[in-house]
Design an enzyme around this catalytic site. Structure first.
Site, mmCIF file in Angstrom:
data_model
loop_
_atom_site.group_PDB
_atom_site.id
_atom_site.type_symbol
_atom_site.label_atom_id
_atom_site.label_comp_id
_atom_site.label_asym_id
_atom_site.label_seq_id
_atom_site.Cartn_x
_atom_site.Cartn_y
_atom_site.Cartn_z
ATOM 1 N N ASP A 293 92.379 52.746 10.812
ATOM 2 C CA ASP A 293 91.918 52.589 9.435
ATOM 3 C C ASP A 293 92.685 53.581 8.561
ATOM 4 O O ASP A 293 93.194 54.597 9.046
ATOM 5 C CB ASP A 293 90.411 52.863 9.382
ATOM 6 N N ASP B 220 91.793 54.776 4.698
ATOM 7 C CA ASP B 220 90.989 55.698 3.889
ATOM 8 C C ASP B 220 89.875 56.323 4.712
ATOM 9 O O ASP B 220 89.074 55.632 5.335
ATOM 10 C CB ASP B 220 90.409 54.962 2.675
ATOM 11 N N GLY C 227 90.900 47.623 4.629
ATOM 12 C CA GLY C 227 90.339 46.695 3.667
ATOM 13 C C GLY C 227 91.283 46.453 2.503
ATOM 14 O O GLY C 227 91.114 45.501 1.745
ATOM 15 N N LYS D 85 87.513 43.435 11.285
ATOM 16 C CA LYS D 85 88.579 44.222 11.905
ATOM 17 C C LYS D 85 88.626 44.052 13.423
ATOM 18 O O LYS D 85 89.698 44.102 14.022
ATOM 19 C CB LYS D 85 88.436 45.695 11.536
ATOM 20 N N ASP E 117 85.996 55.160 10.099
ATOM 21 C CA ASP E 117 84.962 56.043 9.558
ATOM 22 C C ASP E 117 83.829 55.327 8.845
ATOM 23 O O ASP E 117 82.802 55.940 8.556
ATOM 24 C CB ASP E 117 85.597 57.037 8.574
ATOM 25 N N ASN F 42 83.050 48.986 7.628
ATOM 26 C CA ASN F 42 84.004 47.911 7.906
ATOM 27 C C ASN F 42 84.839 48.168 9.159
ATOM 28 O O ASN F 42 85.606 47.312 9.581
ATOM 29 C CB ASN F 42 84.915 47.652 6.704
#
Length: 269
Positions: free
Chosen positions: A8, A10, A43, A195, A218, A221
């Site tokens: 991921d 962010d 995302g 995901k 984190d 999503n």
């Protein structure tokens, strides 16, 4: 043992300044030098991941990227699509009507029109800034029913969004994949997209079993890919639900948690 690392962006690979630390980059470079594939799963639209892809030199057709919460899985250079499961204009109009009822802001991503919203708001502006996208104001009723829509998001102040989430009809969870990527972002995806599904599709494409996959994240999503992975990793700054499903909890994104996992489990240094 591990052949694929899915990251991921962010709150995971990026620190609080939205940068990739030298520690994280060095660990990723070392893993790739040993033949481990590393992919970014966000995302964000691909355009919003470009800076990170360039920083990591993941620009060839041997590199892959998973955007819009892995609704689209594609090669980086040629943009050849490996998998795509997205929404329609009909879906966007349905959700826009719901947003009106809940008095909540909404925006969506269209392959043709980019970032679209019926009304200016701070959260769509934030989305525009972090991804480098322009905003197109449009009444969602103008969308055709069969028009391609990548994802739709309810966006608003965290408290207001939480109150809206509590009012969502149960049927929506049967119709869409619904994930919260930030306190002010609630994302609606094709029911066959998340995901976890996206990372599995890529792993299958590369003939890599789930046991040889590491996924790190984190937020809400990231749940599905952390659950899927042979080693699902939650960041030290992850939400409690992500920590609960993870196999391992690393340090925070500001303490180079990605590098620590790669060093400990892949490079073993």
């Amino acid at each position: 043992m591990y052949k694929l690392i899915a990251l991921d962006l962010d709150g995971t690979l990026l620190n609080s300044d939205k940068q990739i630390s030298s520690e994280n980059k060095a660990a990723i470079d070392a893993a790739r030098a040993e033949g481990v594939r590393v992919v970014l799963v966000s995302g964000r639209p691909t355009s919003g991941m470009r800076e990170s892809l360039e920083a990591l030199n993941m620009l060839s057709d041997d590199d892959y990227v998973l955007s819009y919460n892995a609704s689209v899985v594609q090669k980086v250079k040629s943009e050849t699509i490996i998998r795509s499961q997205i929404l329609t204009g009909h879906d966007a109009k349905q959700l826009a009507n719901l947003a009106k009822q809940l008095d909540i802001n909404i925006h969506a991503f269209s392959p043709q029109k980019g970032l679209i919203t019926p009304a200016h708001n701070d959260y769509t502006t934030h989305e525009s800034v972090i991804n480098g996208d322009t905003i197109t104001l449009i009444d969602f009723e103008e969308l055709t029913d069969d028009e391609a829509i990548l994802k739709v998001m309810l966006v608003d102040h965290a408290d207001k969004l939480s109150a809206a989430i509590a009012q969502l009809p149960a049927a929506l969870y049967e119709q869409f994949t619904i994930v919260q990527s930030a306190p002010f972002f609630l994302e609606f995806l094709n029911k066959d997209s998340n995901k976890g599904i996206g990372v599995k599709a890529l792993a299958d494409h590369l003939s890599i079993p789930s046991e040889q996959v590491i996924c790190m994240g984190d937020a809400g999503n990231d749940f599905h890919m952390i659950q899927y992975a042979g080693l699902g990793v939650a960041m030290g700054n992850a939400t409690d639900d992500i920590k609960a499903v993870a196999d391992h909890i690393t340090v925070t994104n500001d303490l180079h948690g990605v590098a620590k996992v790669i060093n400990d489990f892949v490079l073993k240094v």
